[in-house]
Design an enzyme around this catalytic site. Structure first.
Site, mmCIF file in Angstrom:
data_model
loop_
_atom_site.group_PDB
_atom_site.id
_atom_site.type_symbol
_atom_site.label_atom_id
_atom_site.label_comp_id
_atom_site.label_asym_id
_atom_site.label_seq_id
_atom_site.Cartn_x
_atom_site.Cartn_y
_atom_site.Cartn_z
ATOM 1 N NE ARG A 136 -3.603 0.198 2.451
ATOM 2 C CZ ARG A 136 -4.106 0.596 3.620
ATOM 3 N NH1 ARG A 136 -4.038 -0.189 4.676
ATOM 4 N NH2 ARG A 136 -4.681 1.772 3.724
ATOM 5 C CG HIS A 154 -8.358 6.515 10.901
ATOM 6 N ND1 HIS A 154 -9.279 6.284 9.904
ATOM 7 C CD2 HIS A 154 -9.063 6.695 12.041
ATOM 8 C CE1 HIS A 154 -10.503 6.323 10.428
ATOM 9 N NE2 HIS A 154 -10.399 6.579 11.715
#
Ligand SMILES: [Zn+2]
Length: 244
Positions: free
Chosen positions: A70, A119
């Site tokens: 990612r 986050h």
């Protein structure tokens, strides 16, 4: 041309305190896949099973391979006009708070100075045990995941499913939401708490609530103004109206 209502244009010009919450939608416009997108290489895995403390305990190598994959995608994308419009807004308003659920640094790369990352940030690492930041390179090809001086394994500095959000960031985000005059919810499904409570907090405290999204959400009916469409087109047009 977007038909902005007069009451919105009035507050857009007169507000001094503005808060913005962004979600996966704005990153997706830059080409960052969302958790819900299934992608060839990792399609047999459920992200909700990889982004957890238990997954890391069971198979840290697998979790790291997914995160490195990612990171690699994120390194290859660029901020879009929506990100840059938010940089302009930060310059324009005395008190501007940008809150994001995204972990990809695209707001910072665009030039936003102050970003509350609810986050965490996928580019950062920390100790699984004590939480200390870790600056070293991560390579897991040999199965050797680096360890902290306390003996804990190094993990990505993101919030996993089931984990608490960073307390100070969360407090600052709620404080800004409760004090703002104008709140924007951009590219987020408005479903996941506690972020989903921020627009509600703003509204309850008298803010004008705007949503920018590709589709209606549970928040839409509560909004003063819902703008349907990609943030990369809508936000630049809004910023252009702001400078009139
Ligand atoms: Zn440690």
């Amino acid at each position: 041309m977007i038909d902005f209502p007069d009451d919105f244009l009035t507050i857009l010009h007169s507000a001094r305190r503005v808060a913005v919450l962004t979600g996966a939608g704005i990153s997706k416009e830059s080409g960052v896949p969302t958790f819900r997108d299934k992608d060839g290489l990792w399609s047999k895995y459920d992200p909700q099973e990889l982004a957890t403390v238990q997954a890391f305990r069971d198979n840290p190598q697998l979790v790291w391979e997914w995160y490195l994959y990612r990171r690699n995608i994120i390194d290859g994308v660029e901020p879009n006009p929506g990100h840059f419009a938010l940089v302009e807004m930060e310059r324009r308003y005395d008190d501007f708070t940008l809150i994001t659920q995204n972990v990809d640094s695209l707001h910072r790369r665009a030039g936003s100075q102050k970003v509350l990352e609810l986050h965490g940030n996928i580019a950062r690492n920390k100790c699984f045990n004590c939480g200390a930041p870790y600056e070293g390179e991560i390579s897991v090809e040999d199965g050797e995941i680096p360890c902290c001086s306390c003996g804990g394994r190094i993990r990505p500095d993101v919030v996993w499913f089931g984990e608490m959000l960073p307390e100070q960031v969360l407090n600052e985000a709620f404080e800004a939401s409760s004090q703002t005059e104008l709140f924007f919810s951009i590219g987020t499904s408005a479903l996941v708490h506690p972020a989903a409570s921020m627009p509600l907090t703003a509204k309850r405290n008298g803010a004008y609530l705007v949503e920018v999204n590709l589709e209606p959400t549970p928040l839409t009916d509560l909004c003063d103004f819902f703008i349907h469409g990609p943030s990369g087109e809508i936000l630049p047009e809004m910023v252009a109206r702001l400078s009139e």
